[in-house]
Write a protein that holds these residues in place. Structure first.
Motif, short mmCIF file in Angstrom:
data_model
loop_
_atom_site.label_atom_id
_atom_site.label_comp_id
_atom_site.label_asym_id
_atom_site.label_seq_id
_atom_site.Cartn_x
_atom_site.Cartn_y
_atom_site.Cartn_z
N ASP A 57 -1.25 -2.68 -9.11
CA ASP A 57 -1.30 -1.25 -9.40
C ASP A 57 -2.01 -0.49 -8.28
O ASP A 57 -1.58 0.57 -7.86
CB ASP A 57 -2.00 -0.99 -10.74
CG ASP A 57 -1.16 -1.39 -11.94
OD1 ASP A 57 0.05 -1.62 -11.77
OD2 ASP A 57 -1.74 -1.49 -13.04
N ALA A 58 -3.11 -1.06 -7.80
CA ALA A 58 -3.85 -0.44 -6.71
C ALA A 58 -3.00 -0.38 -5.43
O ALA A 58 -3.00 0.63 -4.72
CB ALA A 58 -5.15 -1.18 -6.45
N ALA A 59 -2.26 -1.45 -5.15
CA ALA A 59 -1.39 -1.48 -3.96
C ALA A 59 -0.28 -0.43 -4.08
O ALA A 59 0.04 0.26 -3.11
CB ALA A 59 -0.80 -2.87 -3.78
N ARG A 60 0.30 -0.32 -5.27
CA ARG A 60 1.34 0.70 -5.49
C ARG A 60 0.77 2.10 -5.33
O ARG A 60 1.40 2.98 -4.74
CB ARG A 60 1.98 0.55 -6.87
CG ARG A 60 3.09 -0.48 -6.90
CD ARG A 60 3.89 -0.41 -8.19
NE ARG A 60 3.16 -0.89 -9.34
CZ ARG A 60 3.07 -2.15 -9.70
NH1 ARG A 60 3.69 -3.08 -9.01
NH2 ARG A 60 2.38 -2.50 -10.76
N GLU A 61 -0.44 2.32 -5.83
CA GLU A 61 -1.07 3.63 -5.69
C GLU A 61 -1.38 3.93 -4.23
O GLU A 61 -1.17 5.06 -3.77
CB GLU A 61 -2.35 3.69 -6.54
CG GLU A 61 -2.98 5.06 -6.60
CD GLU A 61 -2.05 6.16 -7.09
OE1 GLU A 61 -2.11 7.26 -6.52
OE2 GLU A 61 -1.25 5.93 -8.01
N ASP A 62 -1.84 2.93 -3.49
CA ASP A 62 -2.09 3.11 -2.06
C ASP A 62 -0.79 3.45 -1.33
O ASP A 62 -0.77 4.31 -0.44
CB ASP A 62 -2.70 1.85 -1.44
CG ASP A 62 -4.15 1.63 -1.87
OD1 ASP A 62 -4.76 2.56 -2.45
OD2 ASP A 62 -4.65 0.52 -1.63
N ALA A 63 0.30 2.77 -1.68
CA ALA A 63 1.60 3.03 -1.05
C ALA A 63 2.08 4.45 -1.37
O ALA A 63 2.60 5.16 -0.50
CB ALA A 63 2.63 2.00 -1.51
N ARG A 64 1.89 4.88 -2.62
CA ARG A 64 2.29 6.26 -2.99
C ARG A 64 1.47 7.28 -2.22
O ARG A 64 1.99 8.29 -1.75
CB ARG A 64 2.13 6.47 -4.49
CG ARG A 64 3.30 5.98 -5.31
CD ARG A 64 3.22 6.47 -6.76
NE ARG A 64 2.17 5.83 -7.51
CZ ARG A 64 2.30 4.70 -8.18
NH1 ARG A 64 3.46 4.08 -8.20
NH2 ARG A 64 1.29 4.19 -8.85
#
Length: 187
Positions: A47-54
């Motif tokens: 989830d943190a990686a997806r948020e960073d990517a967004r």
């Protein structure tokens, strides 16, 4: 006094119980708890990686939209798409940085001026008005269309442009591919 027999009954049950079964159940419980905690950590990390990517994608879109806005907001829509396309072409080329923001804010040494100059003229200014209004909304739409490849490229391989009212020395070495509004585009 009625409560006293309960602990005694529990003690008797503990002494009479097959401890191997209890130990096995405790071990299974610990393994399941460990797996649950591990899965929770993995999902939290994803989830943190997806948020960073967004967040990175949002920054890239902001930089691309600002480039379109400040370089071509008064130009026809085709000219705005061309500016966005040049920016993305540079991002994809090996000799330029690999992010939109790095391409937009790239500075190169100019021996004639004796200083670093921005690849895009608006990046030379310390203070700019905040983008706003319909022109900003249009620049954001153009940026999203080009960034997400919702439109087909119109200027295959175009890497450079300049305002039509100036004649930079580097333009003689490049191949002009289009003139849109007040900009000339080159390969």
């Amino acid at each position: 006094m009625a409560a006293m027999p309960m602990p005694r009954n529990l003690r008797l049950a503990w002494h009479r119980a097959d401890r191997e079964v209890l130990a096995a159940l405790a071990l299974v419980g610990l393994v399941l708890a460990g797996l649950g905690a591990g899965l929770h950590a993995v999902f939290r990390q994803q989830d943190a990686a997806r948020e960073d990517a967004r967040a990175a994608e949002a920054r890239e879109l902001e930089c691309l939209a600002r480039n379109v806005y400040f370089e071509a907001r008064g130009e026809p829509e085709a000219g705005q798409y061309a500016v966005a396309e040049v920016t993305m072409n540079r991002k994809g080329a090996a000799r330029y940085p690999d992010t939109v923001c790095a391409v937009v804010h790239q500075k190169n040494w100019d021996p004639l001026r004796g200083r670093h100059v921005g690849a895009f003229s608006w990046t030379e200014f310390d203070v700019l008005p905040a983008p706003r209004g319909e022109e900003w909304a249009r620049a954001r739409k153009v940026a999203e269309d080009v960034y997400f490849r919702r439109v087909a490229p119109r200027l295959q391989g175009a890497m450079y442009f300049h305002a039509s009212y100036i004649k930079p020395a580097w333009a003689k070495e490049k191949k002009a591919v289009a003139r849109i509004g007040r900009h000339v585009f080159y390969r």
